[in-house]
Design an enzyme around this catalytic site. Structure first.
Site, PDB file in Angstrom:
ATOM      1  N   GLU A 113       0.760  -1.318  -0.075  1.00 20.32           N
ATOM      2  CA  GLU A 113       0.088   0.057  -0.001  1.00 20.32           C
ATOM      3  C   GLU A 113       0.906   1.351  -0.015  1.00 20.32           C
ATOM      4  O   GLU A 113       2.115   1.235   0.443  1.00 20.32           O
ATOM      5  CB  GLU A 113      -0.798  -0.030   1.405  1.00 20.32           C
ATOM      6  CG  GLU A 113      -1.790  -1.186   1.156  1.00 20.32           C
ATOM      7  CD  GLU A 113      -2.781  -1.418   2.308  1.00 20.32           C
ATOM      8  OE1 GLU A 113      -3.645  -1.812   2.280  1.00 20.32           O
ATOM      9  OE2 GLU A 113      -1.937  -1.091   3.544  1.00 20.32           O
TER      10      GLU A 113
ATOM     11  N   CYS B 294       7.003  -7.219   6.552  1.00 21.35           N
ATOM     12  CA  CYS B 294       8.279  -6.916   7.341  1.00 21.35           C
ATOM     13  C   CYS B 294       8.771  -7.870   8.349  1.00 21.35           C
ATOM     14  O   CYS B 294       7.734  -8.667   8.932  1.00 21.35           O
ATOM     15  CB  CYS B 294       7.760  -5.541   7.988  1.00 21.35           C
ATOM     16  SG  CYS B 294       9.247  -4.966   8.963  1.00 21.35           S
TER      17      CYS B 294
ATOM     18  N   GLU C 137      10.840  -2.280   6.392  1.00 20.82           N
ATOM     19  CA  GLU C 137      11.898  -1.512   6.888  1.00 20.82           C
ATOM     20  C   GLU C 137      12.913  -1.362   5.729  1.00 20.82           C
ATOM     21  O   GLU C 137      13.623  -2.078   5.176  1.00 20.82           O
ATOM     22  CB  GLU C 137      12.460  -2.719   7.837  1.00 20.82           C
ATOM     23  CG  GLU C 137      13.997  -2.295   8.458  1.00 20.82           C
ATOM     24  CD  GLU C 137      13.949  -0.730   8.862  1.00 20.82           C
ATOM     25  OE1 GLU C 137      13.146  -0.497   9.875  1.00 20.82           O
ATOM     26  OE2 GLU C 137      15.151  -0.245   8.321  1.00 20.82           O
TER      27      GLU C 137
ATOM     28  N   SER D 259      12.565   6.217   7.279  1.00 25.74           N
ATOM     29  CA  SER D 259      12.273   5.784   8.713  1.00 25.74           C
ATOM     30  C   SER D 259      12.689   4.352   8.898  1.00 25.74           C
ATOM     31  O   SER D 259      12.661   3.474   8.101  1.00 25.74           O
ATOM     32  CB  SER D 259      10.941   5.804   8.850  1.00 25.74           C
ATOM     33  OG  SER D 259      10.279   5.471  10.244  1.00 25.74           O
TER      34      SER D 259
ATOM     35  N   LEU E 212      12.153   5.197  17.977  1.00 29.02           N
ATOM     36  CA  LEU E 212      12.851   4.444  19.277  1.00 29.02           C
ATOM     37  C   LEU E 212      11.825   3.816  20.128  1.00 29.02           C
ATOM     38  O   LEU E 212      12.085   2.645  20.807  1.00 29.02           O
ATOM     39  CB  LEU E 212      13.336   5.702  19.771  1.00 29.02           C
ATOM     40  CG  LEU E 212      14.553   5.448  20.987  1.00 29.02           C
ATOM     41  CD1 LEU E 212      15.555   4.956  20.326  1.00 29.02           C
ATOM     42  CD2 LEU E 212      14.752   6.755  21.610  1.00 29.02           C
ATOM     43  N   HIS E 213      10.729   4.280  20.249  1.00 27.53           N
ATOM     44  CA  HIS E 213       9.633   4.016  21.068  1.00 27.53           C
ATOM     45  C   HIS E 213       9.709   3.691  22.702  1.00 27.53           C
ATOM     46  O   HIS E 213       8.922   3.523  23.318  1.00 27.53           O
ATOM     47  CB  HIS E 213       8.917   2.585  20.429  1.00 27.53           C
ATOM     48  CG  HIS E 213       8.531   3.061  18.871  1.00 27.53           C
ATOM     49  ND1 HIS E 213       7.889   3.864  18.329  1.00 27.53           N
ATOM     50  CD2 HIS E 213       9.018   2.116  17.969  1.00 27.53           C
ATOM     51  CE1 HIS E 213       7.544   3.694  17.272  1.00 27.53           C
ATOM     52  NE2 HIS E 213       8.363   2.711  16.794  1.00 27.53           N
TER      53      HIS E 213
ATOM     54  N   CYS F 246      -0.063   5.154  10.259  1.00 28.10           N
ATOM     55  CA  CYS F 246       1.175   4.464  10.536  1.00 28.10           C
ATOM     56  C   CYS F 246       0.816   3.099  11.262  1.00 28.10           C
ATOM     57  O   CYS F 246       0.072   2.839  12.171  1.00 28.10           O
ATOM     58  CB  CYS F 246       1.759   5.126  11.612  1.00 28.10           C
ATOM     59  SG  CYS F 246       2.457   6.647  10.844  1.00 28.10           S
TER      60      CYS F 246
HETATM   61  N1  SAH Z   1      10.031   0.028   9.224  1.00 31.27           N
HETATM   62  C1  SAH Z   1      10.139   1.591   9.531  1.00 31.27           C
HETATM   63  C2  SAH Z   1       9.272   2.116   8.728  1.00 31.27           C
HETATM   64  C3  SAH Z   1       7.873   1.786   8.494  1.00 31.27           C
HETATM   65  S1  SAH Z   1       6.947   1.773   9.877  1.00 31.27           S
HETATM   66  C4  SAH Z   1      10.114   1.904  10.948  1.00 31.27           C
HETATM   67  O1  SAH Z   1       9.324   1.047  11.809  1.00 31.27           O
HETATM   68  O2  SAH Z   1      10.532   2.899  11.286  1.00 31.27           O
HETATM   69  C5  SAH Z   1       6.827   3.749  10.238  1.00 31.27           C
HETATM   70  C6  SAH Z   1       6.249   4.319  11.441  1.00 31.27           C
HETATM   71  O3  SAH Z   1       5.170   3.825  11.953  1.00 31.27           O
HETATM   72  C7  SAH Z   1       7.458   3.860  12.390  1.00 31.27           C
HETATM   73  O4  SAH Z   1       7.816   4.882  13.316  1.00 31.27           O
HETATM   74  C8  SAH Z   1       6.548   2.720  13.120  1.00 31.27           C
HETATM   75  O5  SAH Z   1       7.062   2.481  14.651  1.00 31.27           O
HETATM   76  C9  SAH Z   1       5.077   3.345  13.350  1.00 31.27           C
HETATM   77  N2  SAH Z   1       4.183   2.555  13.575  1.00 31.27           N
HETATM   78  C10 SAH Z   1       4.238   1.226  13.254  1.00 31.27           C
HETATM   79  N3  SAH Z   1       2.978   0.717  14.078  1.00 31.27           N
HETATM   80  C11 SAH Z   1       2.187   1.580  14.463  1.00 31.27           C
HETATM   81  C12 SAH Z   1       1.009   1.634  15.183  1.00 31.27           C
HETATM   82  N4  SAH Z   1       0.129   0.868  15.322  1.00 31.27           N
HETATM   83  N5  SAH Z   1       0.387   3.083  15.568  1.00 31.27           N
HETATM   84  C13 SAH Z   1       1.372   4.140  15.401  1.00 31.27           C
HETATM   85  N6  SAH Z   1       2.687   4.143  14.579  1.00 31.27           N
HETATM   86  C14 SAH Z   1       2.973   2.859  14.255  1.00 31.27           C
HETATM   87 FE1  SF4 Z   2       8.486  -3.529  10.399  1.00 27.54          FE
HETATM   88 FE2  SF4 Z   2       8.473  -0.698  11.013  1.00 27.54          FE
HETATM   89 FE3  SF4 Z   2       6.307  -2.359  11.448  1.00 27.54          FE
HETATM   90 FE4  SF4 Z   2       8.304  -2.689  13.036  1.00 27.54          FE
HETATM   91  S1  SF4 Z   2       7.226  -0.673  12.812  1.00 27.54           S
HETATM   92  S2  SF4 Z   2       7.161  -4.203  12.175  1.00 27.54           S
HETATM   93  S3  SF4 Z   2      10.076  -2.231  11.463  1.00 27.54           S
HETATM   94  S4  SF4 Z   2       7.019  -1.759   9.445  1.00 27.54           S
END
Ligand code: SAH
Ligand code: SF4
Length: 371
Positions: A111, A131, A187, A220, A244-245, A362
């Site tokens: 998507e 991923c 990723e 990202s 980072l989270h 996201c």
């Molecule tokens: N894999 C990369 C890029 C794709 S995810 C990464 O993780 O950075 C893009 C962003 O969406 C990342 O910052 C990820 O942590 C965030 N993300 C993933 N799942 C989410 C959710 N359920 N709610 C909010 N943000 C989320």
């Molecule tokens: Fe993959 Fe980014 Fe989702 Fe983590 S947040 S599973 S690295 S797409």
């Protein structure tokens, strides 16, 4: 460059997932000249085709009147196979957010999302089908990795977004695509070669590429440290976003499984080095999850960790994903969190939750499309 020997991250290359055919956007400028020469065409055809594709966002050679009619089918067949087949397109936010699902060669669906604002139009693109990192709060992470996208599959998402924006779909916004974020499925740094080649096509001036501005492109990553160093050396000062989270390894180990390999101190050092080498501020992505990572003490810890670094915090209210027990922080906890980080002198923004109602936000990109 060697593959990262992490189970799951490179697994897609070892499976028998169907590979897409080569398309014009897979070719760098030298390969384009080689390709037309091999096809017994004069060299100037390479630039001519590239101008159509990158200068005018066109990918249907049958309609190109500057090519001899007899040549058009050959160019179409050889270099312009259709890589993305539209499955669905959905709009929300009064038409300012549009999510498209694309079927790829082999059947996987990815998507991309286009979000229009008064001053910019941003495309959020996918770099992998699924991923392999497996973050538990992310819908894409629950799927596992199907395969890496090819360079042209990434570039085609960008071209399609450019066509959509230029069609006048977003009247209150710029009339062309201004920004790209690699925040769709996958990723990006685990598909490094295709990512870097796609960035060249996006940034290089016409006819080599779309001539977009590096400062408006964001990659990202969860923090694949060796690839972050590689990216810093590519001479493309795109903005880095580090997911980072959590400020502490105990929690980050559970939220971002690759933290076992590259813990908080290591990913921040790599981001600092990226900032130093590129001169670009980086952003720290932090999905706020109720009672998991939203405590005030963690905000203080995050602020202390980032104080003095060239970093900015982007808080993302958690978007719900199917089957997950986790939910977004309360507005009160979110405000407290913002204050905690700010008190350490670190800048914070809270991301809007564009696309929530169409699962285009996201972490919601899971391509739940019927086969
Ligand atoms: N894999 C990369 C890029 C794709 S995810 C990464 O993780 O950075 C893009 C962003 O969406 C990342 O910052 C990820 O942590 C965030 N993300 C993933 N799942 C989410 C959710 N359920 N709610 C909010 N943000 C989320
Ligand atoms: Fe993959 Fe980014 Fe989702 Fe983590 S947040 S599973 S690295 S797409």
């Amino acid at each position: 460059m060697t593959d990262l020997d992490l189970p799951g991250i490179t697994a897609g290359r070892r499976t028998r997932a169907a590979r897409p055919p080569q398309q014009w956007a897979d070719l760098d400028p030298a390969a384009r000249v080689a390709a037309v020469t091999e096809a017994a065409l004069p060299r100037f055809r390479a630039d001519q085709i590239s101008r159509r594709y990158y200068g005018h966002d066109e990918a249907d050679p049958l309609a190109w009147s500057d090519l001899p009619a007899a040549l058009r089918p050959q160019v179409a067949e050889r270099w312009f196979p259709q890589l993305l087949t539209e499955v669905t397109t959905q709009a929300c936010d009064a038409g300012d957010t549009v999510k498209a699902a694309w079927r790829l060669t082999g059947g996987a669906v990815v998507e991309s999302v286009v979000m229009a604002y008064p001053e910019r139009v941003t495309a959020c693109v996918s770099s992998q089908a699924g991923c392999g990192i497996g973050c538990p709060f992310c819908a894409t992470g629950q799927q596992g990795l199907t395969r890496n996208l090819s360079t042209a599959e990434i570039v085609e998402q960008v071209r399609r977004a450019r066509v959509l924006v230029a069609s006048g779909a977003f009247p209150g916004s710029p009339d062309h695509l201004t920004n790209i974020v690699f925040m769709g499925m996958g990723e990006p740094l685990a598909n490094y070669r295709a990512l870097v080649a796609a960035l060249h096509r996006i940034l290089d001036p016409v006819p080599a590429g779309f001539d977009m501005s590096a400062r408006n492109i964001t990659v990202s990553t969860v923090g694949l440290v060796p690839r972050m160093h590689d990216l810093a050396g590519e001479g493309m000062p795109v903005t880095l976003a580090l997911s980072l989270h959590a400020p502490d390894d105990d929690l980050r180990d559970t939220l971002v499984p690759v933290n076992h390999r590259w813990p908080v101190a290591d990913v921040l050092a790599a981001a600092d080095s990226y900032a130093e080498r590129t001169g670009r501020r980086y952003s720290i992505e932090y999905a706020l999850i109720r009672d998991v990572n939203d405590q005030r003490w963690r905000a203080d810890a995050l602020g202390r960790l980032l104080a003095g670094r060239l970093a900015h915090v982007n808080l993302i209210p958690l978007n719900p994903t199917p089957g997950s027990r986790w939910t977004a922080a309360t507005p009160r906890a979110q405000d407290e969190f913002v204050s905690g980080v700010r008190e350490q002198g670190v800048t914070v923004t809270v991301r809007d939750t564009r696309g929530r109602e169409i699962d285009g936000a996201c972490g919601q990109l899971a391509a739940v499309v019927e086969a």
